[in-house]
Design an enzyme around this catalytic site. Structure first.
Site, mmCIF file in Angstrom:
data_model
loop_
_atom_site.group_PDB
_atom_site.id
_atom_site.type_symbol
_atom_site.label_atom_id
_atom_site.label_comp_id
_atom_site.label_asym_id
_atom_site.label_seq_id
_atom_site.Cartn_x
_atom_site.Cartn_y
_atom_site.Cartn_z
ATOM 1 N N HIS A 72 0.839 -1.204 0.000
ATOM 2 C CA HIS A 72 0.000 0.000 0.000
ATOM 3 C C HIS A 72 0.869 1.248 0.000
ATOM 4 O O HIS A 72 1.766 1.380 0.822
ATOM 5 C CB HIS A 72 -0.911 0.015 1.227
ATOM 6 N N TYR A 202 -9.069 5.851 7.408
ATOM 7 C CA TYR A 202 -9.186 6.255 8.807
ATOM 8 C C TYR A 202 -10.178 7.411 8.855
ATOM 9 O O TYR A 202 -9.941 8.446 8.238
ATOM 10 C CB TYR A 202 -7.835 6.741 9.345
ATOM 11 N N PRO A 300 -3.866 0.805 18.828
ATOM 12 C CA PRO A 300 -3.650 0.266 17.473
ATOM 13 C C PRO A 300 -3.762 1.283 16.341
ATOM 14 O O PRO A 300 -3.513 0.939 15.187
ATOM 15 C CB PRO A 300 -4.757 -0.792 17.351
ATOM 16 N N LYS A 304 1.372 0.270 14.992
ATOM 17 C CA LYS A 304 2.786 0.223 15.367
ATOM 18 C C LYS A 304 3.179 -0.975 16.224
ATOM 19 O O LYS A 304 4.366 -1.299 16.321
ATOM 20 C CB LYS A 304 3.170 1.511 16.125
ATOM 21 N N TYR A 392 4.123 6.723 9.659
ATOM 22 C CA TYR A 392 3.299 5.564 9.323
ATOM 23 C C TYR A 392 4.134 4.459 8.681
ATOM 24 O O TYR A 392 3.990 3.283 9.017
ATOM 25 C CB TYR A 392 2.136 5.979 8.410
#
Ligand code: APR
Ligand code: PHB
Length: 398
Positions: A72, A202, A300, A304, A392
């Protein structure tokens, strides 16, 4: 029983450590309290940083990951009906993440260990205590096949997760713990339906956070923010889909809005997980080294947890191998400090994302507007967007 490194726990941390040590010719034994089936079926995280993927490949555990992992290059943020894509490669010199379930990674590592004549891996072996952790010959007392046994080691690696026993072997006056509970949990579902998105979504919605993730091109993984103590039985499947559609929904007239529909399908698993931030310092006491969830937990939201477990273990393996080859304790002595720097960066990032995306039940309207302003900043500033992307995909391993 004797070994050089006694490893407690066959999660990602313990299994990867065993693999790395075995390849370097260092003896180890892995003790796992659960049976193999349970460990392989447990639903956990699913996003691997580039550094995690590289580490798995380098130790020969990357074959199926290479075939089935989904690379991704970004994520989408949704708020106020708006959509904003955060691009990873352009902000991070070409880095990205891979969607591959932790359970699959665990299966691959177990298969390698058992099939390729790896070090002993004892299922149903529950560690009871780590004795003499500050001596040169620490011992793990454990229960296996109906009797109590002792594993004498040179080093003990506590990779036994948040509910393990290794952390407790450190005397109370030698540790400091840092903790933060969050006033909400995640209701997670697994559904047999192709994801309604190509990249993770998100979403911050006034009714609560929602996340659209996936496990494969045919299986979706979705989450909803719910109050602590929520009983999954209060969430019939139709209610889950309705709420996900609402929170993930877009406004055709908003920036980037357009039209979007959430596809529904059979839900095969529902669970509720509380959110926690926790760090125990230091991560070493004498001959006992803690790694992964045994030493720290992140909420979560930034995915990580698994990646931190992997980076701890890479650091520990490097230090043990260095000691084995040169006799120098320099890297072992630096283990805790090296790991904790990265751990706290992950705590910072996970807290930021969590606080920005979840409306707290008691929050003021002012705080709600600040959350939106932070997301708007990410959507309109290349610098703010790059900051998110860099964290990220994973900060560099030291
Ligand atoms: N004796 C032996 N094994 C134990 C004991 C014990 N007393 N206590 C726990 N274990 C085992 C658990 O059954 C589990 O298999 O230790 C393992 C710990 O694995 P994880 O909890 O997966 O922890 P870790 O390897 O650090 O991986 C971190 O897990 O919780 C997720 O988000 C987290 O993805 C991250 C990853
Ligand atoms: C998951 O797919 O389980 C997942 C993905 C991203 C997160 C957390 C969990 O931030």
């Amino acid at each position: 029983m004797r070994t050089t490194v006694g490893i407690i726990g066959a999660g990602p941390a313990g299994l990867l450590l065993a693999r790395l040590l075995h390849r370097a010719g260092i003896d180890c034994v892995v003790l796992e309290s659960r049976d193999r089936e349970y460990v392989e079926r447990r639903q956990r995280a699913g996003i691997l940083e580039q550094g995690t993927v590289d580490a798995l490949r380098a130790c020969g555990a990357g074959a199926r990951l290479g075939r089935e992992g989904l690379v991704h290059h970004g994520i989408e943020l949704r708020f106020e009906g708006r959509r904003h894509r955060v691009d990873f490669p352009s902000a991070t010199g070409g880095r990205s993440v891979t969607v591959y379930a932790q359970t699959e990674m665990v299966k691959d590592l177990i298969a390698l260990q058992l099939d390729e004549d790896g070090p002993p891996l004892l299922f149903g072996a529950r560690a009871l205590a780590v004795e003499k952790p500050d001596s040169a010959a620490p011992e793990i007392r454990f229960h296996h096949e109906g009797r109590e046994r002792t594993l004498v080691c040179a080093v003990v690696a506590g990779c036994d997760g948040f509910h393990g026993i290794a952390r407790r072997a450190v005397p109370a006056d030698r540790v400091r713990t840092f903790e933060r509970d969050h006033p909400y949990s995640w209701l997670g579902v697994l559904a047999d339906v192709p994801p309604s998105c190509e990249e993770l979504i998100y979403a911050r919605h006034p009714r609560g956070f929602a996340l659209h993730s996936m496990r494969s091109p045919r299986v979706s993984r979705l989450y909803l923010q719910v109050p602590n103590g929520t009983d999954p039985a209060a969430w019939p499947h139709e209610r889950i889909w309705d709420e996900l559609s609402l929170r993930l929904g877009v406004d055709p007239d908003a920036d980037g809005g357009g039209s979007w529909t959430l596809e529904r399908g059979p839900i095969t698993a529902v669970s509720v997980t509380p959110m926690r931030s926790f760090v125990q310092e230091p991560m070493r006491h004498g001959s006992l080294f803690l790694a992964g969830d045994a030493a720290h937990i992140v909420p979560p939201t930034g995915a990580k947890g698994l990646n931190l477990a992997v980076s701890d273990v890479l650091t520990l393996a490097r230090a043990l191998i260095h000691h084995h080859r040169t006799g120098s304790t320099e890297l072992l002595d630096g283990y805790s400090a090296t790991c904790l720097r990265r751990v706290w960066q992950a705590e910072r990032f996970s807290s930021f994302l969590t606080d920005t995306l979840h409306p707290r039940p008691d929050q003021s309207p002012f705080e709600g507007r600040l959350q939106v302003a932070r997301l708007d900043r990410i959507a309109t500033s290349a610098t703010a967007s790059a900051e998110l992307a860099e964290n990220y995909v994973g900060l560099p391993l030291s």
